[in-house]
Design a protein around this motif. Structure first.
Motif, PDB file in Angstrom:
ATOM      1  N   UNK A  78       0.824  -1.210   0.000  1.00 30.08           N
ATOM      2  CA  UNK A  78       0.000   0.000   0.000  1.00 30.08           C
ATOM      3  C   UNK A  78       0.861   1.264   0.000  1.00 30.08           C
ATOM      4  N   UNK A  79       2.082   1.132   0.508  1.00 30.75           N
ATOM      5  CA  UNK A  79       2.975   2.290   0.542  1.00 30.75           C
ATOM      6  C   UNK A  79       2.952   3.023   1.865  1.00 30.75           C
ATOM      7  N   UNK A  80       2.110   2.531   2.799  1.00 31.62           N
ATOM      8  CA  UNK A  80       2.031   3.221   4.088  1.00 31.62           C
ATOM      9  C   UNK A  80       3.339   3.093   4.869  1.00 31.62           C
ATOM     10  N   UNK A  82       6.037   4.132   3.861  1.00 34.27           N
ATOM     11  CA  UNK A  82       6.730   5.414   3.704  1.00 34.27           C
ATOM     12  C   UNK A  82       6.249   6.409   4.753  1.00 34.27           C
ATOM     13  N   UNK A  83       4.973   6.320   5.075  1.00 34.21           N
ATOM     14  CA  UNK A  83       4.446   7.174   6.130  1.00 34.21           C
ATOM     15  C   UNK A  83       5.052   6.775   7.471  1.00 34.21           C
ATOM     16  N   UNK A  85       7.799   5.166   8.259  1.00 31.94           N
ATOM     17  CA  UNK A  85       9.217   5.427   8.497  1.00 31.94           C
ATOM     18  C   UNK A  85       9.644   6.844   8.150  1.00 31.94           C
ATOM     19  N   UNK A  86       8.665   7.746   7.980  1.00 30.99           N
ATOM     20  CA  UNK A  86       9.038   9.159   7.989  1.00 30.99           C
ATOM     21  C   UNK A  86       8.463   9.812   9.248  1.00 30.99           C
ATOM     22  N   UNK A  87       7.818   8.998  10.078  1.00 26.90           N
ATOM     23  CA  UNK A  87       7.451   9.445  11.427  1.00 26.90           C
ATOM     24  C   UNK A  87       8.619   9.070  12.342  1.00 26.90           C
ATOM     25  N   UNK A  88       8.722   9.730  13.498  1.00 25.98           N
ATOM     26  CA  UNK A  88       9.865   9.403  14.361  1.00 25.98           C
ATOM     27  C   UNK A  88       9.763   8.017  15.011  1.00 25.98           C
ATOM     28  N   UNK A 241      12.988  -1.556   2.969  1.00 24.33           N
ATOM     29  CA  UNK A 241      11.748  -0.807   3.203  1.00 24.33           C
ATOM     30  C   UNK A 241      11.358   0.067   2.017  1.00 24.33           C
TER      31      UNK A 241
ATOM     32  N   UNK B  45      12.809  11.789  -0.390  1.00 25.48           N
ATOM     33  CA  UNK B  45      12.799  10.623   0.505  1.00 25.48           C
ATOM     34  C   UNK B  45      14.074  10.544   1.323  1.00 25.48           C
ATOM     35  N   UNK B  48      13.763  13.024   4.088  1.00 25.47           N
ATOM     36  CA  UNK B  48      12.832  12.570   5.131  1.00 25.47           C
ATOM     37  C   UNK B  48      13.349  11.314   5.821  1.00 25.47           C
ATOM     38  N   UNK B  49      14.594  10.919   5.513  1.00 28.27           N
ATOM     39  CA  UNK B  49      15.241   9.756   6.138  1.00 28.27           C
ATOM     40  C   UNK B  49      14.513   8.457   5.843  1.00 28.27           C
ATOM     41  N   UNK B  50      13.847   8.380   4.713  1.00 26.12           N
ATOM     42  CA  UNK B  50      13.218   7.110   4.352  1.00 26.12           C
ATOM     43  C   UNK B  50      14.202   6.267   3.556  1.00 26.12           C
ATOM     44  N   UNK B  73      13.181  13.375  11.680  1.00 24.11           N
ATOM     45  CA  UNK B  73      11.768  13.115  11.387  1.00 24.11           C
ATOM     46  C   UNK B  73      10.855  13.786  12.397  1.00 24.11           C
ATOM     47  N   UNK B  74      11.375  13.958  13.618  1.00 19.37           N
ATOM     48  CA  UNK B  74      10.561  14.607  14.635  1.00 19.37           C
ATOM     49  C   UNK B  74      10.306  16.066  14.279  1.00 19.37           C
ATOM     50  N   UNK B  78       6.262  15.696   6.552  1.00 20.83           N
ATOM     51  CA  UNK B  78       6.527  15.140   5.224  1.00 20.83           C
ATOM     52  C   UNK B  78       5.250  14.580   4.613  1.00 20.83           C
ATOM     53  N   UNK B  80       4.229  12.383   1.528  1.00 24.09           N
ATOM     54  CA  UNK B  80       4.787  11.568   0.455  1.00 24.09           C
ATOM     55  C   UNK B  80       3.900  11.640  -0.776  1.00 24.09           C
ATOM     56  N   UNK B  81       4.478  11.258  -1.901  1.00 26.39           N
ATOM     57  CA  UNK B  81       3.728  11.179  -3.147  1.00 26.39           C
ATOM     58  C   UNK B  81       2.554  10.216  -2.918  1.00 26.39           C
ATOM     59  N   UNK B  84       0.354   8.243   1.244  1.00 25.34           N
ATOM     60  CA  UNK B  84       0.001   6.946   1.809  1.00 25.34           C
ATOM     61  C   UNK B  84      -0.591   7.079   3.211  1.00 25.34           C
ATOM     62  N   UNK B  85      -1.559   6.203   3.506  1.00 21.92           N
ATOM     63  CA  UNK B  85      -2.171   6.217   4.831  1.00 21.92           C
ATOM     64  C   UNK B  85      -2.716   4.818   5.092  1.00 21.92           C
ATOM     65  N   UNK B  98      -1.002   9.370  14.562  1.00 23.23           N
ATOM     66  CA  UNK B  98       0.145  10.245  14.304  1.00 23.23           C
ATOM     67  C   UNK B  98       0.478  11.044  15.569  1.00 23.23           C
ATOM     68  N   UNK B 102       3.934  11.056  17.640  1.00 26.50           N
ATOM     69  CA  UNK B 102       4.645  12.327  17.821  1.00 26.50           C
ATOM     70  C   UNK B 102       4.527  12.860  19.250  1.00 26.50           C
ATOM     71  N   UNK B 145      -1.747  15.358   8.486  1.00 24.26           N
ATOM     72  CA  UNK B 145      -0.781  14.513   9.187  1.00 24.26           C
ATOM     73  C   UNK B 145       0.597  15.175   9.235  1.00 24.26           C
TER      74      UNK B 145
END
Lengths: 243, 239
Positions: A78-80, A82-83, A85-88, A241, B45, B48-50, B73-74, B78, B80-81, B84-85, B98, B102, B145
């Motif tokens: 789904x790509x989530x 990326x969400x 692992x861009x959160x802390x 990832x 990316x 954003x450290x991905x 990241x804190x 970000x 993303x394209x 994604x959720x 979220x 956080x 988010x």
């Protein structure tokens, strides 16, 4: 730590907001009961849960990977991811969060088999200690299977592939310890090698816990197995990832 | 606030980002422009450290992306394209998740939600599951988010892609309203967007920076519309 809890909570909730939990629970409870009675629960004329625990490894071989396959495969598809692992959140926190959520879910499934011990208690005077160690062994075994499932879920984006791979891996670990396999292997392998295979199998350790003996070697087997596969999942996930 | 040094990343034989360096200060809105496959998303990316860069590094708010990825990241918002959720969650529970991650708790969480929900106009879908949302609403949930912790640095990957003209206008207004006290990077290949929101633009193609200028200067230099400037630069300079 809060990131771990956040992932844990979300994952556990997601089992119950989708039909997965209900389908899983109904099928698991049905077969765990069905196989118990089919094995001759009444014919044994003994107030214990041997018939119940005996079938769990086989049932878990199919059920646990089905609960584990979506853990990371879905997230990557789904790509989530990326969400996430861009959160802390660190990879380890996320892997552990998901693993423990799924483990708790399996624990809930085991708890829901409570009518079984109640039935046994109603019919006779079972050894409660034996039932408790039996459940403990089942929980540890579920954890082991889950760690394997978690790893294969990281390896493939495709849930079907990750399911099949983890079923095979779990089945190998269960069947390696069955007497038929061991007898066959002992015809052409040296005894030391056969007993090494036996000690690597789930079956052996699960049976010995089920007998009511909590030995260090059995507990450490499951703990090592879980830690090992989870560590492998973290390493592979960190690499893959974004791919 | 953002300082990028010689960032490089390749996927097998393809070099996606080939040693880019730039700095962005507070109050700037940087438009990252480029044709498809230019390396915009890969660059973002990495910030954003991905993705881990093969070489080079960047600092965001003084934190290094290689040494302190979690700290980066804190401080970062970000988007993303394709935003994604988790599809099975409702918008509300997704934003709660979220907030959990956080560490926005209690009164602060209520304040953050009260600020961000009307700002991204997601009130009407707050109790809907994300999979039932249209592309525009999904994007707005993604924005909510990214903004929930009121970050100083925002990285938005094609924030208006797939939105209708009204929604595009709203998102641009939103970016403009935040421009003063944040540092924002927006990637896009819609040139009118660059004119509408960006105070500076970097054009990249095949992983390299071709131009680092402002939209106004570019137009003056080439004496034509940004569209033509873009075509001239990406077609001639690459070859």
């Amino acid at each position: 730590m809060h990131s771990f809890w956040a992932v844990f909570k979300r994952e556990l909730k997601s089992y119950f907001t989708t039909p997965i939990a209900y389908v899983f629970l109904v099928i698991f409870l049905f077969f765990s009961g069905y196989l118990t009675f089919k094995q001759g629960f009444f014919e044994m004329r003994q107030a214990d849960m041997r018939a119940f625990f005996m079938n769990l490894p086989l049932l878990f071989v199919f059920m646990v990977p089905s609960a584990a396959m979506r853990l990371w495969a879905e997230e990557r598809r789904v790509g989530s991811i990326e969400l996430l692992f861009t959160l802390p959140i660190t990879v380890t926190q996320a892997v552990l969060g998901k693993f423990f959520a799924a483990w708790l879910f399996l624990a809930i499934a085991l708890v829901l088999t409570f009518p079984m011990p109640i039935t046994v208690c109603y019919l006779g005077n079972p050894d409660i200690g034996l039932i408790i160690t039996g459940y403990l062994g089942s929980l540890l075994m579920a954890g082991g299977f889950l760690a394997i499932g978690c790893f294969f879920s990281v390896v493939s984006k495709n849930q079907v592939i990750s399911f099949v791979l983890s079923v095979v891996a779990c089945a190998v670990l269960v069947f390696a310890g069955r007497p038929t396999t061991l007898n066959y292997l002992s015809t052409f392998f040296p005894a030391g090698f056969v007993s090494a295979i036996e000690t690597m199998s789930f079956q052996t350790h699960f049976e010995s816990i089920q007998k009511g003996v909590l030995e260090f070697k059995d507990l450490s087997y499951f703990v090592l197995l879980i830690v090992g596969w989870i560590a492998a999942s973290s390493i592979v996930l960190d690499e893959r990832k974004a791919s | 606030m953002i300082s990028v040094k010689e960032l490089r990343r390749s996927f097998g034989p393809i070099v996606a980002v080939d040693g880019i360096s730039f700095d962005v200060e507070k109050g700037q809105v940087l438009g990252l422009l480029g044709p498809n496959g230019a390396g915009k998303t890969t660059a973002m990316r990495m910030l954003a450290c991905f993705l881990k860069p093969d070489s080079g590094t960047a600092t965001i708010c003084g934190q290094d992306i290689l040494k302190n990825p979690v700290e980066v990241r804190r401080t970062l918002g970000y988007l993303a394209e394709n935003s994604p959720a988790y599809n099975e969650m409702t918008v509300g529970s997704f934003l709660d998740f979220v907030c959990d991650v956080r560490q926005i708790k209690g009164g602060d969480r209520k304040k953050a939600l009260d600020r961000v929900v009307p700002m991204c106009s997601v009130e009407s879908v707050y109790h809907q599951t994300i999979e039932t949302l249209s592309k525009g609403y999904r994007r707005r949930v993604g924005l909510a988010q990214a903004l929930i912790h009121d970050p100083d640095v925002l990285i938005l990957d094609e924030p208006t892609d797939g939105l209708d003209p009204n929604q595009k206008h709203e998102v641009r207004e939103l970016i403009n309203s935040m421009a003063k006290d944040k540092c924002i990077i927006v990637s896009t290949h819609i040139l009118e967007e660059v004119e509408a929101v960006c105070s500076r633009t970097i054009i990249i193609s095949r992983g390299r920076i071709l131009v680092d200028s402002t939209p106004k200067e570019l137009k003056e230099e080439y004496k034509c519309s940004l569209d033509e400037v873009f075509r001239k630069i990406t077609k001639t300079k690459v070859a």
